[in-house]
Write a protein that holds these residues in place. Structure first.
Motif, PDB file in Angstrom:
ATOM      1  N   SER A 184      -4.745   0.778   3.282  1.00  0.00           N
ATOM      2  CA  SER A 184      -4.067   0.028   4.342  1.00  0.00           C
ATOM      3  C   SER A 184      -4.998  -0.273   5.510  1.00  0.00           C
ATOM      4  N   THR A 206      -8.774  -1.484   7.299  1.00  0.00           N
ATOM      5  CA  THR A 206      -9.741  -2.568   7.094  1.00  0.00           C
ATOM      6  C   THR A 206     -11.049  -2.233   7.812  1.00  0.00           C
ATOM      7  N   GLY A 207     -12.075  -2.931   7.422  1.00  0.00           N
ATOM      8  CA  GLY A 207     -13.363  -2.827   8.108  1.00  0.00           C
ATOM      9  C   GLY A 207     -13.959  -1.438   8.080  1.00  0.00           C
ATOM     10  N   LYS A 238     -11.756   1.612   7.209  1.00  0.00           N
ATOM     11  CA  LYS A 238     -11.573   1.823   5.772  1.00  0.00           C
ATOM     12  C   LYS A 238     -12.805   2.495   5.168  1.00  0.00           C
ATOM     13  N   ASP A 239     -13.996   2.019   5.562  1.00  0.00           N
ATOM     14  CA  ASP A 239     -15.232   2.613   5.052  1.00  0.00           C
ATOM     15  C   ASP A 239     -15.322   4.098   5.397  1.00  0.00           C
ATOM     16  N   ASN A 288       0.801  -1.212   0.000  1.00  0.00           N
ATOM     17  CA  ASN A 288       0.000   0.000   0.000  1.00  0.00           C
ATOM     18  C   ASN A 288       0.842   1.275   0.000  1.00  0.00           C
ATOM     19  N   CYS A 340      -6.372   5.007   2.232  1.00  0.00           N
ATOM     20  CA  CYS A 340      -7.369   4.179   2.912  1.00  0.00           C
ATOM     21  C   CYS A 340      -7.128   2.693   2.668  1.00  0.00           C
TER      22      CYS A 340
END
Length: 180
Positions: free
Chosen positions: A106, A108-109, A112-113, A54, A104
């Motif tokens: 890198s 998660t979940g 990230k959203d 990333n 973003c």
């Protein structure tokens, strides 16, 4: 007919060397800025090759964004119009969005959203501000035109009190003063 040939025809026809020199200089500055942006992009991208994952994606996105910033601003300066400046701001917003979105990657979940939604919100805000600023400038130009037209009508009305050559001179002066 290409732009350079057309410019030479205009320069030859008008014999306005100052205009032609300024146009050539403006074109040369624009071309130099584009070349510089591409060179800097290639250099920055080559530095990204040593990175993986990333961070490499972010590095490449930042290199592309830097190129877009330089090229968009150079193009806006070259065209020197409100539409060109607005378009440059939109292009820059898109490039900045790509950088934020890459950052973003890198996460998660939900993190990230949220990051992607925030990047999108920043882009929408930047584009909306560019559009709004364009409308404000256009509205101010229209308002200024209305003011000038009103002042011109007043000046011409004052001329109606005169007659003959005096009136003609007064009307000519009003037209000259207000660019009519």
């Amino acid at each position: 007919m290409n732009k350079k040939f057309a410019m030479m025809l205009v320069c030859t026809a008008t014999l306005s060397s100052a205009f032609c020199f300024a146009a050539d200089e403006k074109s040369a500055t624009y071309k130099a800025a584009k070349e510089s942006a591409n060179t800097e992009y290639k250099l920055a991208k080559s530095k990204c090759d040593a990175i993986t994952g990333n961070p490499k994606d972010v590095c490449i996105a930042e290199a592309k964004a830097a190129r877009v910033h330089t090229e968009a601003n150079a193009k806006a300066d070259y065209k020197d119009t409100l539409s060109a400046r607005t378009s440059a701001r939109k292009d820059i917003a898109d490039a900045d969005y790509d950088v934020e979105k890459a950052k973003c990657g890198s996460l998660t979940g939900n993190d990230k959203d949220v990051c992607v939604k925030q990047a999108n919100a920043n882009k929408v805000a930047a584009v909306s501000n560019a559009k709004a600023d364009k409308k404000v400038v256009e509205a101010r130009v229209d308002a200024n035109d209305d003011k000038i037209n009103a002042q011109y009508k007043v000046a011409v009305e004052k001329c109606d009190a005169l007659s003959g050559q005096g009136k003609d001179n007064c009307v000519a002066a009003a037209k000259s003063k207000f660019g009519k």
